[in-house]
Design a protein around this motif. Sequence first.
Motif, PDB file in Angstrom:
ATOM      1  N   GLU A   1     -13.551  -8.160  -4.602  1.00  0.00           N
ATOM      2  CA  GLU A   1     -13.377  -7.649  -3.453  1.00  0.00           C
ATOM      3  C   GLU A   1     -13.156  -6.447  -4.549  1.00  0.00           C
ATOM      4  OE1 GLU A   1      -9.994  -5.750  -0.608  1.00  0.00           O
ATOM      5  OE2 GLU A   1      -9.583  -7.169  -1.623  1.00  0.00           O
TER       6      GLU A   1
ATOM      7  N   LEU B   1     -13.461  -1.908  -3.884  1.00  0.00           N
ATOM      8  CA  LEU B   1     -11.937  -0.910  -3.454  1.00  0.00           C
ATOM      9  C   LEU B   1     -13.719   0.265  -2.963  1.00  0.00           C
ATOM     10  CD1 LEU B   1      -9.407  -1.549  -5.543  1.00  0.00           C
ATOM     11  CD2 LEU B   1     -10.250  -2.810  -3.200  1.00  0.00           C
ATOM     12  N   ASP B   2     -12.661   0.493  -2.424  1.00  0.00           N
ATOM     13  CA  ASP B   2     -13.783   2.329  -1.699  1.00  0.00           C
ATOM     14  C   ASP B   2     -13.870   3.394  -3.622  1.00  0.00           C
ATOM     15  OD1 ASP B   2     -14.347   1.049   0.582  1.00  0.00           O
ATOM     16  OD2 ASP B   2     -12.418   2.052   1.608  1.00  0.00           O
ATOM     17  N   ASP B   3     -12.896   3.002  -4.014  1.00  0.00           N
ATOM     18  CA  ASP B   3     -12.568   4.350  -5.104  1.00  0.00           C
ATOM     19  C   ASP B   3     -13.101   3.685  -6.152  1.00  0.00           C
ATOM     20  OD1 ASP B   3     -11.047   2.012  -6.601  1.00  0.00           O
ATOM     21  OD2 ASP B   3      -9.363   3.089  -5.741  1.00  0.00           O
ATOM     22  N   GLY B   4     -14.249   2.461  -6.116  1.00  0.00           N
ATOM     23  CA  GLY B   4     -14.898   2.077  -7.420  1.00  0.00           C
ATOM     24  C   GLY B   4     -14.613   1.244  -8.383  1.00  0.00           C
TER      25      GLY B   4
ATOM     26  N   THR C   1      -1.240  -1.990  -1.460  1.00  0.00           N
ATOM     27  CA  THR C   1      -2.675  -1.352  -1.909  1.00  0.00           C
ATOM     28  C   THR C   1      -3.522  -1.005  -3.399  1.00  0.00           C
ATOM     29  OG1 THR C   1      -1.621   0.600  -1.410  1.00  0.00           O
ATOM     30  CG2 THR C   1      -1.937  -0.295   0.529  1.00  0.00           C
ATOM     31  N   ARG C   2      -2.324  -1.550  -4.281  1.00  0.00           N
ATOM     32  CA  ARG C   2      -2.912  -0.817  -5.518  1.00  0.00           C
ATOM     33  C   ARG C   2      -2.316  -1.752  -6.269  1.00  0.00           C
ATOM     34  NH1 ARG C   2      -6.914   0.691  -6.891  1.00  0.00           N
ATOM     35  NH2 ARG C   2      -7.010   1.249  -8.952  1.00  0.00           N
TER      36      ARG C   2
END
Length: 232
Positions: A32, A34-37, A230-231
Amino acid sequence: MALATYKDLCLDATDAALLGKFWGAALGLEVEPLDDGDVRLTGPTAQHTVWVNTVPEPVLVKQRVHLDIRARDVEEVLALGATPVDLEAFPWKVLRDPEGGELCVFEREDAPGSGDRLLEVVVDCADPAVLAAWWAELLGGVHRDDEQGRWSWVEQVPGAPFADLVFVPVPEPKTVKNRVHLDLTAPDVDAVVRHGAQVLRARDDEIGWTVLADPAGNELCVFEDAPDPTRG
């Protein structure tokens, strides 16, 4: 009584997309982006999660923490982008992942399917018996020592998606940040510190977890009470 519970695993990468694709396939996990790379690998349970986090530093020295995996044939892992290091000297096959990090492949005709290919997390250290005892008490696992004194391990770690946390002796000291570390949850981070961990970075406005080191300097992250979903 355990002071902490296994949460998930983190891998550092200069190219998270590349390394995430490799390890997702090698471990049989879903990839998956993620938006932050960064990349999150997911499997049958939350504990199967692997976070592939972007860092600027490439692999420069032998990793002090590496993963052992199961596969029907080492050629399957080589076809994913690994390179061979030693395919003859040991009962297992020593490889490097696409960024140069070491891993070992144990060939098994009955290798499990998706999600359960991670066999062991292996840690280099000066005194395996002492460090294994520390981690066993921390996680509530069972400490074992090889009868010939070659290594020690912790088995039956509650919630862990692997069989053993293995400690092997090496002469060289730790010099750089590990590229593989465990995330844990704990009701009381101070209790983990009293157990012998060192605080490297306290939880603050930027991170929702505490970065610690075990008595040998190996990094680990501890989430107090409920983990941030989320992290990693």
